[in-house]
Scaffold this active site. Structure first.
Site, PDB file in Angstrom:
ATOM      1  N   PRO A   2       0.814  -1.217   0.000  1.00  0.00           N
ATOM      2  CA  PRO A   2       0.000   0.000   0.000  1.00  0.00           C
ATOM      3  C   PRO A   2       0.849   1.268   0.000  1.00  0.00           C
ATOM      4  O   PRO A   2       1.821   1.375   0.743  1.00  0.00           O
ATOM      5  CB  PRO A   2      -0.794  -0.133   1.312  1.00  0.00           C
ATOM      6  N   GLU A   3       0.487   2.215  -0.847  1.00  0.00           N
ATOM      7  CA  GLU A   3       1.138   3.519  -0.863  1.00  0.00           C
ATOM      8  C   GLU A   3       0.051   4.574  -0.744  1.00  0.00           C
ATOM      9  O   GLU A   3      -1.121   4.256  -0.547  1.00  0.00           O
ATOM     10  CB  GLU A   3       1.963   3.672  -2.140  1.00  0.00           C
ATOM     11  N   LYS A  51       0.054   7.550   4.655  1.00  0.00           N
ATOM     12  CA  LYS A  51      -0.273   6.131   4.559  1.00  0.00           C
ATOM     13  C   LYS A  51      -1.004   5.645   5.811  1.00  0.00           C
ATOM     14  O   LYS A  51      -1.049   4.442   6.082  1.00  0.00           O
ATOM     15  CB  LYS A  51       0.995   5.321   4.300  1.00  0.00           C
ATOM     16  N   ASN A 165       7.699   2.260  -1.617  1.00  0.00           N
ATOM     17  CA  ASN A 165       8.838   1.727  -2.342  1.00  0.00           C
ATOM     18  C   ASN A 165       8.658   1.750  -3.853  1.00  0.00           C
ATOM     19  O   ASN A 165       9.613   1.914  -4.611  1.00  0.00           O
ATOM     20  CB  ASN A 165       9.112   0.297  -1.873  1.00  0.00           C
ATOM     21  N   ARG A 252      14.876  -2.482   1.503  1.00  0.00           N
ATOM     22  CA  ARG A 252      13.782  -2.750   0.592  1.00  0.00           C
ATOM     23  C   ARG A 252      14.322  -2.918  -0.819  1.00  0.00           C
ATOM     24  O   ARG A 252      15.297  -2.255  -1.201  1.00  0.00           O
ATOM     25  CB  ARG A 252      12.765  -1.608   0.609  1.00  0.00           C
TER      26      ARG A 252
END
Length: 266
Positions: A2-3, A51, A165, A252
């Site tokens: 999720p972003e 977020k 990311n 990441r």
């Protein structure tokens, strides 16, 4: 993962389903909230902040949740089969006479006084999709530590809120800079357009079911670099590379084109 755009979509679904309705079922399945009962309270609104999700109830209470990597909120009609995951992954159930919202795999779930929401989200920088968006402040935040790698600075929600990311890698590609380039080495013209570009990408995807940064619809061409390791760059044909990037606390996967992007790499 999720972003910011995904979280705004989740907030819109939850708000549409719950706002203005009275809670008839309340089940918060985390130890510190096990005895909390929100039944009888009306949901006032569901608001995204970066977020984070803030579900506000009458009586001055806010349920704060964060999806992080794997969390999600699903909304179901009466009698509809719940399909967001196995029962042991459910962390929250908020039901009304008409709909039921179910939170799966929520790593953050806490109940706050609405007047104390700042304790959960007060540290965030300007929200790319929020009413507080301030591109000048976002740029100042990003450039405040000129030695910091661009990818790390973009992920830091204290600088600007909403980038995850995927957008980190995509923004760096569009800007022509590797995620390891110190932010202070970005050309001034490039740095000046970064906030507007970030906002444009998230706004373009806030209502789309399938995210794209290229404008293409083919599943394997919706993104320039993210998730495309060893595939040819859509711009120059060079194989996309990937490596881990982190600040020491979490690494990441990060993607870049060694021909289209300038700067240091691992």
């Amino acid at each position: 993962m999720p972003e910011g755009d995904t979280v705004h979509q989740a907030a819109r679904r939850l708000h549409s389903a719950l706002a203005g309705h009275t809670v008839t079922r309340s089940d918060l399945r985390v130890p510190k909230l096990a005895t909390v009962d929100l039944t009888g309270r009306t949901v006032l609104d569901v608001t995204p902040r970066g977020k984070h999700l803030l579900t506000r109830f009458e009586g001055g209470l806010t349920l704060h949740s964060h999806l992080r990597m794997d969390g999600s909120w699903k909304v179901y009609d009466p009698g509809e089969r719940w399909s967001g995951g196995p029962g042991h992954q459910i962390r929250a159930i908020l039901g009304t006479d008409d709909r039921t919202a179910v939170g799966y795999r929520l790593p953050v779930l806490e109940l706050l006084r609405t007047t104390e929401e700042h304790k959960a989200v007060g540290h965030l920088g300007p929200d790319l999709l929020g009413p507080d968006w301030d591109p000048e402040q976002a740029l100042r935040n990003l450039l405040a530590a000129p030695e910091r790698p661009l990818g790390e600075a973009l992920l830091d929600q204290r600088n600007l809120a909403g980038i995850g990311n995927i957008y980190k890698s995509e923004l760096c590609f569009i800007l022509g800079a590797t995620p390891w380039l110190p932010t202070g080495e970005l050309p001034a013209e490039t740095a000046s357009r970064l906030p507007a570009l970030a906002k444009k990408l998230l706004e373009a995807n806030r209502d789309r079911p399938a995210r794209t940064t290229t404008g293409r619809t083919r599943p394997d061409q919706r993104l320039y670099v993210y998730g495309r390791a060893l595939r040819p760059c859509l711009r120059c044909g060079t194989p996309i590379r990937s490596a881990e990037q982190g600040d020491g606390s979490r690494s990441r996967p990060t993607y870049w084109c060694p021909s289209c992007q300038q700067g240091p790499t691992p």
